[in-house]
Design a protein around this motif. Structure first.
Motif, PDB file in Angstrom:
ATOM      1  N   ARG A 208      37.232  56.680  26.953  1.00 48.96           N
ATOM      2  CA  ARG A 208      37.264  56.051  28.274  1.00 48.96           C
ATOM      3  C   ARG A 208      35.927  55.411  28.632  1.00 48.96           C
ATOM      4  O   ARG A 208      35.902  54.382  29.318  1.00 48.96           O
ATOM      5  N   THR A 209      34.813  55.988  28.167  1.00 52.60           N
ATOM      6  CA  THR A 209      33.525  55.361  28.441  1.00 52.60           C
ATOM      7  C   THR A 209      33.434  54.008  27.759  1.00 52.60           C
ATOM      8  O   THR A 209      33.039  53.005  28.376  1.00 52.60           O
ATOM      9  N   MET A 210      33.806  53.953  26.485  1.00 49.46           N
ATOM     10  CA  MET A 210      33.737  52.673  25.788  1.00 49.46           C
ATOM     11  C   MET A 210      34.740  51.673  26.344  1.00 49.46           C
ATOM     12  O   MET A 210      34.452  50.477  26.446  1.00 49.46           O
ATOM     13  N   SER A 211      35.915  52.145  26.738  1.00 45.52           N
ATOM     14  CA  SER A 211      36.899  51.247  27.340  1.00 45.52           C
ATOM     15  C   SER A 211      36.356  50.645  28.634  1.00 45.52           C
ATOM     16  O   SER A 211      36.512  49.437  28.890  1.00 45.52           O
ATOM     17  N   PHE A 212      35.704  51.476  29.457  1.00 42.52           N
ATOM     18  CA  PHE A 212      35.150  50.965  30.709  1.00 42.52           C
ATOM     19  C   PHE A 212      34.021  49.973  30.434  1.00 42.52           C
ATOM     20  O   PHE A 212      33.942  48.907  31.063  1.00 42.52           O
ATOM     21  N   VAL A 213      33.133  50.310  29.499  1.00 41.72           N
ATOM     22  CA  VAL A 213      32.052  49.380  29.156  1.00 41.72           C
ATOM     23  C   VAL A 213      32.629  48.038  28.715  1.00 41.72           C
ATOM     24  O   VAL A 213      32.179  46.969  29.138  1.00 41.72           O
ATOM     25  N   ASN A 214      33.659  48.079  27.877  1.00 44.53           N
ATOM     26  CA  ASN A 214      34.259  46.829  27.408  1.00 44.53           C
ATOM     27  C   ASN A 214      34.978  46.081  28.518  1.00 44.53           C
ATOM     28  O   ASN A 214      35.065  44.846  28.480  1.00 44.53           O
ATOM     29  N   SER A 215      35.494  46.802  29.516  1.00 44.89           N
ATOM     30  CA  SER A 215      36.132  46.109  30.640  1.00 44.89           C
ATOM     31  C   SER A 215      35.119  45.252  31.388  1.00 44.89           C
ATOM     32  O   SER A 215      35.470  44.192  31.922  1.00 44.89           O
ATOM     33  N   LEU A 216      33.868  45.696  31.416  1.00 44.69           N
ATOM     34  CA  LEU A 216      32.812  44.905  32.056  1.00 44.69           C
ATOM     35  C   LEU A 216      32.316  43.794  31.126  1.00 44.69           C
ATOM     36  O   LEU A 216      32.137  42.649  31.552  1.00 44.69           O
ATOM     37  N   ARG A 217      32.110  44.139  29.862  1.00 43.87           N
ATOM     38  CA  ARG A 217      31.596  43.138  28.913  1.00 43.87           C
ATOM     39  C   ARG A 217      32.537  41.952  28.787  1.00 43.87           C
ATOM     40  O   ARG A 217      32.106  40.807  28.713  1.00 43.87           O
ATOM     41  N   PHE A 218      33.845  42.242  28.739  1.00 44.41           N
ATOM     42  CA  PHE A 218      34.821  41.186  28.493  1.00 44.41           C
ATOM     43  C   PHE A 218      35.593  40.770  29.739  1.00 44.41           C
ATOM     44  O   PHE A 218      36.572  40.038  29.652  1.00 44.41           O
ATOM     45  N   LYS A 219      35.138  41.282  30.902  1.00 46.82           N
ATOM     46  CA  LYS A 219      35.751  40.904  32.186  1.00 46.82           C
ATOM     47  C   LYS A 219      37.263  41.118  32.167  1.00 46.82           C
ATOM     48  O   LYS A 219      38.048  40.249  32.533  1.00 46.82           O
ATOM     49  N   ARG A 220      37.665  42.301  31.737  1.00 46.70           N
ATOM     50  CA  ARG A 220      39.090  42.615  31.653  1.00 46.70           C
ATOM     51  C   ARG A 220      39.679  42.711  33.054  1.00 46.70           C
ATOM     52  O   ARG A 220      39.243  43.524  33.862  1.00 46.70           O
ATOM     53  N   PRO A 221      40.683  41.923  33.373  1.00 47.80           N
ATOM     54  CA  PRO A 221      41.245  41.974  34.731  1.00 47.80           C
ATOM     55  C   PRO A 221      42.104  43.211  34.951  1.00 47.80           C
ATOM     56  O   PRO A 221      42.734  43.722  34.017  1.00 47.80           O
ATOM     57  N   ALA A 222      42.121  43.689  36.176  1.00 49.64           N
ATOM     58  CA  ALA A 222      42.954  44.848  36.497  1.00 49.64           C
ATOM     59  C   ALA A 222      44.420  44.572  36.205  1.00 49.64           C
ATOM     60  O   ALA A 222      45.175  45.486  35.871  1.00 49.64           O
ATOM     61  N   SER A 223      44.825  43.325  36.331  1.00 50.76           N
ATOM     62  CA  SER A 223      46.236  42.982  36.105  1.00 50.76           C
ATOM     63  C   SER A 223      46.687  43.277  34.681  1.00 50.76           C
ATOM     64  O   SER A 223      47.888  43.349  34.414  1.00 50.76           O
ATOM     65  N   SER A 224      45.739  43.477  33.755  1.00 55.39           N
ATOM     66  CA  SER A 224      46.108  43.779  32.370  1.00 55.39           C
ATOM     67  C   SER A 224      46.314  45.266  32.137  1.00 55.39           C
ATOM     68  O   SER A 224      46.738  45.664  31.056  1.00 55.39           O
ATOM     69  N   LEU A 225      46.005  46.106  33.144  1.00 59.41           N
ATOM     70  CA  LEU A 225      46.042  47.556  32.954  1.00 59.41           C
ATOM     71  C   LEU A 225      47.435  48.125  33.145  1.00 59.41           C
ATOM     72  O   LEU A 225      48.101  47.840  34.139  1.00 59.41           O
ATOM     73  N   GLY A 226      47.844  48.958  32.224  1.00 66.72           N
ATOM     74  CA  GLY A 226      49.034  49.757  32.414  1.00 66.72           C
ATOM     75  C   GLY A 226      48.659  51.150  32.870  1.00 66.72           C
ATOM     76  O   GLY A 226      47.481  51.464  33.093  1.00 66.72           O
ATOM     77  N   GLN A 227      49.653  52.011  33.023  1.00 60.73           N
ATOM     78  CA  GLN A 227      49.400  53.408  33.383  1.00 60.73           C
ATOM     79  C   GLN A 227      48.726  54.134  32.211  1.00 60.73           C
ATOM     80  O   GLN A 227      48.910  53.763  31.055  1.00 60.73           O
ATOM     81  N   LYS A 228      48.007  55.202  32.527  1.00 59.55           N
ATOM     82  CA  LYS A 228      47.273  55.920  31.476  1.00 59.55           C
ATOM     83  C   LYS A 228      48.215  56.500  30.420  1.00 59.55           C
ATOM     84  O   LYS A 228      47.841  56.622  29.254  1.00 59.55           O
ATOM     85  N   CYS A 229      49.453  56.844  30.802  1.00 62.68           N
ATOM     86  CA  CYS A 229      50.395  57.449  29.856  1.00 62.68           C
ATOM     87  C   CYS A 229      51.097  56.424  28.983  1.00 62.68           C
ATOM     88  O   CYS A 229      51.676  56.772  27.953  1.00 62.68           O
ATOM     89  N   GLY A 230      51.081  55.166  29.392  1.00 61.84           N
ATOM     90  CA  GLY A 230      51.746  54.111  28.636  1.00 61.84           C
ATOM     91  C   GLY A 230      53.237  54.010  28.860  1.00 61.84           C
ATOM     92  O   GLY A 230      53.894  53.115  28.314  1.00 61.84           O
ATOM     93  N   MET A 231      53.811  54.896  29.690  1.00 61.60           N
ATOM     94  CA  MET A 231      55.259  54.895  29.852  1.00 61.60           C
ATOM     95  C   MET A 231      55.750  53.824  30.825  1.00 61.60           C
ATOM     96  O   MET A 231      56.947  53.718  31.078  1.00 61.60           O
TER      97      MET A 231
END
Length: 403
Positions: free
Chosen positions: A237-260
């Motif tokens: 989760r730390t690396m995922s968050f860092v990459n969300s900032l580095r690559f400007k990942r929009p919230a609209s691309s996020l699914g639920q943590k479980c993937g269901m």
């Protein structure tokens, strides 16, 4: 972005979760299945019909097949023919199972290895006594668990899955426990997040307001000191968050943590019932009143996920600063249990948020402006209005600025 009013459909599965049933030989304190209504038990006779039905709705080979309980090894007489038939049909699929480990033995270990399973053992390390019975206290179970570890760990096919709760807050202690148990400093520890409050047992093991800031300080220091680096919920989760900032990942691309919330992630039982997720049954109802049975594999076009709420439909989530870390907590919880779970998830995610900011900037955020309650703005209790009294001075030995 599923909700009761905008239900999600399902397609041929990429992630294929099979619920064998909810029976278990343990009764753990915060189990998400503890009070779920039970459906009729499945048995080996169900396997043939289930396998014969697959070609009508599994239109391409799934990437992963997960076998779930209850305790899956309670269902070993069903699990064996089912997994063997699925391995023949889908030879490239990743197989996985999560077990409490109490029913492992040399024969089952050999079988799991031969079929290419990845195995996770649910165990909370030094806090297992809070969770429930400890299989490591049984000499035969302990021996079987460690033998399976030696078989599978070198191939990256084994992990211990631990959860954090208010009586088991230190990830450093969890990591040290499993390193000592296995003699392996690189032991893989799955999960590692804070529990969700599915019932009163989970609520009792949730953080109280006066514990929010002390937990965040502990979790952050353990991350900074490298004492939780083998725990997936921290590392990934730390690396995922860092990459969300580095690559400007929009919230609209996020699914639920479980993937269901994905259309190609499906949980089914051997009767063909399509479920909200693997932790519920076809006879259970979600907190919003909808059935957890969201359709049947014989009529996939009519499957509709009405029992869950995507984070984008919740008032707390879209403007939350840790959304990229949390990803919405449990998607079917509602009401007071959702509120408690949201508090847990926020305090769980905030140290990872802070660690990611420090990794990128060398500075630690201590205050967040925005439409948030005071205890959420105050990251570590520095503002002086913390329920636990806050902390004096600057305990982090680097420059600290407001963010």
């Amino acid at each position: 972005m599923t909700s009761r009013d905008t239900p999600l459909g399902k397609t041929s599965p990429r992630i294929f979760k099979i619920s064998l049933g909810l029976s278990c030989n343990y009764a753990c304190e915060y189990c998400s299945q503890r009070f779920v209504a039970r459906n009729d038990e499945t048995n080996p006779e169900d396997v043939t019909g289930f396998m014969e039905s697959l070609d009508s709705w599994v239109l391409s080979p799934p990437e992963a097949i997960e076998f779930w309980g209850g305790e899956p090894l309670v269902y070993i007489k069903t699990l064996r023919p089912l997994a063997e038939a699925l391995r023949l049909k889908f030879p490239q699929a990743r197989f996985s199972v999560i077990t409490n480990g109490s029913l492992l033995n040399p024969q089952i270990n050999h079988w799991l290895d031969d079929l290419g399973f990845t195995v996770s053992i649910s165990h909370d390390g030094p806090g297992q006594h809070v969770r429930g019975p400890d299989p490591l206290g049984d000499p035969l179970a302990r021996q079987a668990i460690l033998e399976l570890y030696r078989r599978l760990a070198p191939q990256g096919r084994f992990s211990f899955n631990a959860m954090v709760n208010r009586s088991n807050q230190s990830r450093a202690a969890i990591q040290a426990f499993f390193a000592e148990l296995t003699g392996d400093p690189d032991v893989m520890i799955g999960e590692g997040g804070f529990v969700d409050a599915y019932d009163d047992g989970g609520r009792a093991l949730s953080l109280k307001p006066e514990e929010f800031h002390s937990f965040r300080r502990l979790a952050f220091q353990e991350i900074r000191q490298g004492k939780a680096g083998r725990i997936s919920s921290v590392r990934d989760r730390t690396m995922s968050f860092v990459n969300s900032l580095r690559f400007k990942r929009p919230a609209s691309s996020l699914g639920q943590k479980c993937g269901m919330d994905r259309s190609d992630s499906i949980a089914v039982d051997l009767k063909g019932n399509v479920l909200t997720c693997q932790n519920v049954s076809a006879t259970a109802a979600a907190p919003n009143g909808e059935s957890h049975c969201i359709g049947h594999t014989s009529q996939m076009q009519e499957v509709a996920l009405k029992s869950a709420t995507h984070w984008s439909h919740r008032k707390e989530c879209p403007g939350c600063p840790v959304l990229q870390v949390c990803k919405g907590a449990c998607m079917f919880l509602q009401g007071p249990l959702w509120d408690v779970s949201c508090d847990n998830a926020y305090s769980d995610a905030l140290p990872i948020f802070a660690a990611g900011i420090e990794f990128l900037t060398g500075l630690v955020p201590v205050h967040i402006e925005g439409n948030l309650p005071p205890d959420r703005k105050d990251v570590f209790g520095f503002d002086g209005n913390s329920a636990d009294g806050g902390v004096k001075g600057k305990p982090f030995p680097i420059p600290v600025v407001a963010a």
